[in-house]
Design an enzyme around this catalytic site. Structure first.
Site, short mmCIF file in Angstrom:
data_model
loop_
_atom_site.label_atom_id
_atom_site.label_comp_id
_atom_site.label_asym_id
_atom_site.label_seq_id
_atom_site.Cartn_x
_atom_site.Cartn_y
_atom_site.Cartn_z
CB SER A 141 46.25 49.06 38.51
OG SER A 141 45.93 47.66 38.55
N GLY A 172 39.84 50.07 45.05
CA GLY A 172 39.64 49.35 43.98
C GLY A 172 41.34 47.97 44.00
CG HIS A 173 41.14 45.30 40.97
ND1 HIS A 173 40.50 44.37 40.16
CD2 HIS A 173 40.93 45.98 40.46
CE1 HIS A 173 40.27 44.58 39.69
NE2 HIS A 173 40.31 45.73 39.36
N GLY A 174 44.38 46.83 43.56
CA GLY A 174 45.77 46.53 43.55
C GLY A 174 46.50 47.62 43.74
CD GLN A 181 39.79 40.92 40.76
OE1 GLN A 181 39.87 41.75 40.86
NE2 GLN A 181 39.62 40.20 39.67
#
Lengths: 338, 338, 338
Positions: B257, B237-239, B196
């Site tokens: 995302s 979460g990521h993004g 990441q």
């Protein structure tokens, strides 16, 4: 740790059937226990497992004793006996009763006798730690906090300024007590913070799980009554009141200003919305949403049962048509008459 | 803390009806307030409580003033006035504007004026802390992190390398900013980690609750826009992109995302799946699952109402038969004709 | 970090179509990538985005290559290639391979070669850290813990006494491993604690997310098998067994003594109750409740779809009448005959 079966039975004041000199080195479940371990028959429904158990001895109720060919201790409440015997075999390190030289302890903090403060813990000004309190390594205890006799904070617990904690309370790592409640007011452009000026008041004999968060109040203290048990990752909003001896399982959340009664059992992942009241002796099953006050004791649930993906997809279509379904049934009923 | 009613009204530039010399020592709700406390009538629906309130004085709207026999301050927005008065009585300790000798501060970190770093905090290399930043005891600030003017991190916050935090942002204890997003690819035998490599970008005037986690991105930064308020134990979460002034209540989770718009209100325990978009001004009620993009503003829900256990059990059986129910109704309709 | 396209293709042993001297400074998604970044076509469904991508080059499958006018690397599994290339560009700071002077390390702890212990970390007695282990700043590692070769604990992780952690395992900040399971027995007045005397056994190649909590066992160890990946804020109860290579998304909770199989995919916010078994290769969608054992592999769900607030309100009324709906349909069917 080794104890003879006789020593165990004697210390619990329970009747032993069998050789008192048998050495016991630990506990395990009826199926897993080995020849130097003690086990338990918690329910007559599991009597069938007695004959295959390799346990050195078992704790059983009187009514199950005749089916037990192994040495056994007779108890009216095998689960309570379990709690007592497990305490004898607990490998948990004892506190060392000293203030670690790397801890940062304010000169205005007061420590009773036999207090332990772990490495790199931080004790801010005007904190009061009573007799026998244990503060784990890495804990941060804010200004003016008081912690009653015999309470234990595991490593890396954070307690904000002004929080009160009672006696013999246990708080696990990662818990955060007294952070700001979630209170904002929209002023037409953005969200303006409402300072959370009250605190948290935690009673005696409380247990608080790892990662659990209990917010400080905005208009009154958040209160956790005596004997309450909170599992890991529970979230308690500002101004909440939890009644005595209520147990709340992991990942549940209680919204601000809500009052939960005494002797309630709240399952895991439950949400209770803000500003409602749940009466005493209410049981809520896992992952339920409580969106209105509950005035009668009993067991409550929400949600749907687990279904295979394809059946579930058809059911959720039907769910969205439930109002239409009711209307179509009414129409059919009126057409074919009563 | 003590202020006269006159001092309070004057500092807020609001009209006072009553004796300006009355001493006020704090705030409480209309039913709890004592004779030296100020209270608030937030809604005309609670006018009935005015006559029994023991409060020294109340903050009321002009249209409620005639029903108030106590001294009162007239405000167009009593909740905003509450936010302002609470700030006057907030017992929160002030930062001491020094770098604690036990903190481990890299020689390559740069600190602006009036920065506070608490005991046993760790500031890694190339960190930049702007004017007035407060880093609580036990925080760990990773390599290259930048924190803007006036932002405050409570005790035991963890910020991973490369994270950017704006101005006047408040982060509560136990929060973790910039841990790895959850990204793996199955290679036929096991799950291979996708590094990441992006970071987290947090805006100005953001509040982040205790135990909340915001993951770093894999293909772009995770973005928390200006004015966003995240309650405790929220998971981002990521993004993910969260638009300005959106508020997310405790224990909600936003999948990787996903883009959430501005001025949204997300209830507690909500799940929003990955890779979708929620437009501006959407309200989601507690414990709902958002599994598809939402393109129109408004209020949305999922789940079922809370029911007593026995009724609930019968309803979940019916739920699993909803497709069959629809078919049987269709059959009945076709048999008795339109 | 800068690499040429040729260097990247060569190190991965993949075919490159285009100029090998092109400089690559990082990665981004197909729509976001700039002229010095590498991107990826993960699915032929996104071929349409190829022509507008400003990426310096792309990683594509052979069957997509003809549609790609930019320089490209051909890969059978672009997502696995992504994982490998991301590792080349990861800005994560390297461990410094030293024991920080501010860490409190017990003289009875043993450290292998190339071990890193961060500032203000606490390593209790009889801990064993194998070759290459990294303990982040502020971590607390309890008595007798063992951590295998190459495992990494980020900042502010807490590990209780006696926990075993395997090789090449990564644990993120705020995680708590080995706190007491939630076990009490009602003795007629209050809840008596059952000491949690077993521990936690974590395998190799495991990843544990930020704020995740894994409880120690009461009658046996809690087991996390090799290759398991747990996202942030997951809660694992006492005595749980998680099979190899299972992945559990954020905010899910597994009740005590439950066994989850291998290669399962558990969505976010899922609750799995205690004392059940979920077989291998089961997929559970987000926010589902698993209240009974699952004996067949496949995909399962619970809950309802998201609906606009007014439709939802009518549907939940219908849900509470589902038993009545079934009875009324049966009555209609019997009245008009088969």
């Amino acid at each position: 740790m080794k104890l003879t079966l006789g020593e165990i039975a004697h210390s619990l004041n329970l009747e032993l059937k069998g050789d008192p000199s048998i050495l016991i080195t630990g506990l395990a479940s009826i199926n897993d226990a080995g020849p130097d371990q003690l086990s338990f028959l918690f329910s007559s429904a599991y009597q069938i497992h007695l004959k295959d158990s390799a346990a050195a001895a078992l704790v059983v109720r009187a009514e199950d004793a005749e089916h037990c060919t192994q040495p056994h201790i007779i108890s009216k409440q095998p689960r309570l006996t379990w709690a007592q015997v497990a305490a004898m075999f607990d490998p948990k390190p004892l506190p060392n009763l000293k203030l670690h030289e790397s801890a940062d302890i304010s000169p205005t903090a007061s420590c009773g006798s036999e207090v332990t403060v772990g490495a790199n813990a931080v004790i801010e000004s005007a904190v009061r730690l009573d007799h026998g309190v244990v503060i784990g390594p890495g804990c941060v205890i804010g200004e003016g906090v008081t912690i009653g006799e015999g309470s234990v904070l595991s490593a890396n617990v954070t307690v904000y300024h002004g929080v009160k904690i009672g006696k013999n309370t246990l708080i696990h790592s990662g818990a955060v007590i007294g952070a700001d409640g979630f209170g904002f007011e929209f002023d037409g452009r953005g969200l303006v913070k409402i300072p959370q000026i009250y605190s948290v008041d935690i009673g005696d004999d409380v247990e608080i799980g790892a990662g659990t968060t209990i917010d400080r109040g905005a208009l009154k203290d958040t209160v956790i009554s005596n004997g309450v048990k909170l599992d890991n990752q529970v979230q308690i909003g500002h101004g909440v009141f939890i009644g005595a001896n209520t147990a709340i399982s992991g990942c549940s959340a209680i919204g601000g200003s809500t009052k939960v009664g005494s002797y309630c059992l709240i399952g895991g992942g439950v949400g209770i919305v803000d500003n409602i009241e749940v009466t005493d002796q209410v049981e809520i099953t896992a992952l339920s949403l409580v969106s209105q006050s509950i005035k009668q004791k009993g067991r409550y649930s929400s949600g749907t049962g687990l279904l295979p993906g394809n059946i579930w997809k058809r059911s959720i279509v039907g769910f969205s048509k439930l109002n239409e379904i009711l209307q179509r049934i009414r129409k059919l009923e009126s057409r074919i008459g009563k």
